[in-house]
Scaffold this motif. Structure first.
Motif, PDB file in Angstrom:
ATOM      1  N   MET A   1       0.824  -1.214  -0.030  1.00 50.90           N
ATOM      2  CA  MET A   1      -0.105  -0.069  -0.088  1.00 50.90           C
ATOM      3  C   MET A   1       0.944   1.477   0.064  1.00 50.90           C
ATOM      4  SD  MET A   1      -3.149   1.173   0.164  1.00 50.90           S
ATOM      5  CE  MET A   1      -3.809   2.719   0.675  1.00 50.90           C
ATOM      6  N   ILE A   2       1.834   1.251   0.868  1.00 46.33           N
ATOM      7  CA  ILE A   2       2.706   2.520   0.998  1.00 46.33           C
ATOM      8  C   ILE A   2       3.438   2.543  -0.481  1.00 46.33           C
ATOM      9  CG2 ILE A   2       4.834   1.287   1.886  1.00 46.33           C
ATOM     10  CD1 ILE A   2       3.612   4.655   2.921  1.00 46.33           C
ATOM     11  N   GLN A   3       3.802   1.542  -0.988  1.00 46.06           N
ATOM     12  CA  GLN A   3       4.416   1.643  -2.506  1.00 46.06           C
ATOM     13  C   GLN A   3       3.503   2.326  -3.456  1.00 46.06           C
ATOM     14  OE1 GLN A   3       3.867  -0.463  -5.171  1.00 46.06           O
ATOM     15  NE2 GLN A   3       5.422   0.562  -6.548  1.00 46.06           N
ATOM     16  N   LEU A   4       2.162   2.210  -3.555  1.00 43.71           N
ATOM     17  CA  LEU A   4       1.519   2.736  -4.269  1.00 43.71           C
ATOM     18  C   LEU A   4       1.279   4.124  -4.039  1.00 43.71           C
ATOM     19  CD1 LEU A   4      -1.433   0.083  -4.587  1.00 43.71           C
ATOM     20  CD2 LEU A   4       0.339   0.624  -6.155  1.00 43.71           C
ATOM     21  N   VAL A   5       1.109   4.674  -2.670  1.00 50.39           N
ATOM     22  CA  VAL A   5       0.941   5.893  -2.230  1.00 50.39           C
ATOM     23  C   VAL A   5       2.248   6.793  -2.782  1.00 50.39           C
ATOM     24  CG1 VAL A   5       0.975   7.620  -0.381  1.00 50.39           C
ATOM     25  CG2 VAL A   5      -0.576   5.645  -0.405  1.00 50.39           C
ATOM     26  N   LEU A   6       3.555   6.198  -2.470  1.00 49.12           N
ATOM     27  CA  LEU A   6       4.679   6.808  -2.755  1.00 49.12           C
ATOM     28  C   LEU A   6       4.894   7.069  -4.223  1.00 49.12           C
ATOM     29  CD1 LEU A   6       7.190   5.211  -0.248  1.00 49.12           C
ATOM     30  CD2 LEU A   6       6.458   7.707  -0.259  1.00 49.12           C
ATOM     31  N   GLN A   7       4.382   5.938  -4.960  1.00 51.04           N
ATOM     32  CA  GLN A   7       4.480   5.961  -6.623  1.00 51.04           C
ATOM     33  C   GLN A   7       3.581   7.161  -7.098  1.00 51.04           C
ATOM     34  OE1 GLN A   7       4.353   2.204  -8.582  1.00 51.04           O
ATOM     35  NE2 GLN A   7       3.900   2.979 -10.302  1.00 51.04           N
ATOM     36  N   GLY A   8       2.433   7.000  -6.369  1.00 49.10           N
ATOM     37  CA  GLY A   8       1.237   8.099  -7.030  1.00 49.10           C
ATOM     38  C   GLY A   8       1.994   9.576  -6.524  1.00 49.10           C
TER      39      GLY A   8
END
Length: 114
Positions: A1-8
């Motif tokens: 989940m954190i990866q998706l937020v950072l990528q966004g």
């Protein structure tokens, strides 16, 4: 989940910067930093292509190249500000975005199915 937020977050920064560069909103700043005015068009297109590449799922090598190019761009941005004598706070956004980019890439490796 954190990866998706950072990528966004990284994608938003690069997409916004790409649009700003293509709209000519960064030309004066780029010239102040020592780059030619036409560089904003080149870098604007590259930023948008980079965002597209990090989200396309088919070719992992394109994602890797995009992450690498984004990292090089952010190092160059921070270095340019520091080398022309701007305060370190001018390089902080690039350094923060670089940290988010590196974290995104590192976390991405855990979930990748190559």
């Amino acid at each position: 989940m954190i990866q998706l937020v950072l990528q966004g977050l990284v994608a938003f920064v690069f997409l916004a910067a790409g649009v700003f560069n293509l709209a000519g909103m960064m030309t004066e700043e780029m010239v102040r930093l020592g780059y030619p005015g036409y560089f904003t068009t080149i870098i604007g297109v590259a930023y948008i292509i980079g965002v597209i590449c990090i989200y396309q799922p088919r070719f992992a090598f394109l994602q890797d190249w995009a992450f690498g190019a984004m990292a090089a761009t952010l190092v160059g941005a921070a270095g340019t500000h520091i080398l022309i004598g701007d305060p370190i706070s001018s390089a902080t956004p690039a350094i923060g975005t670089l940290a988010a980019l590196v974290a995104t890439y590192a976390l991405r490796g855990r979930f990748r199915e190559d």
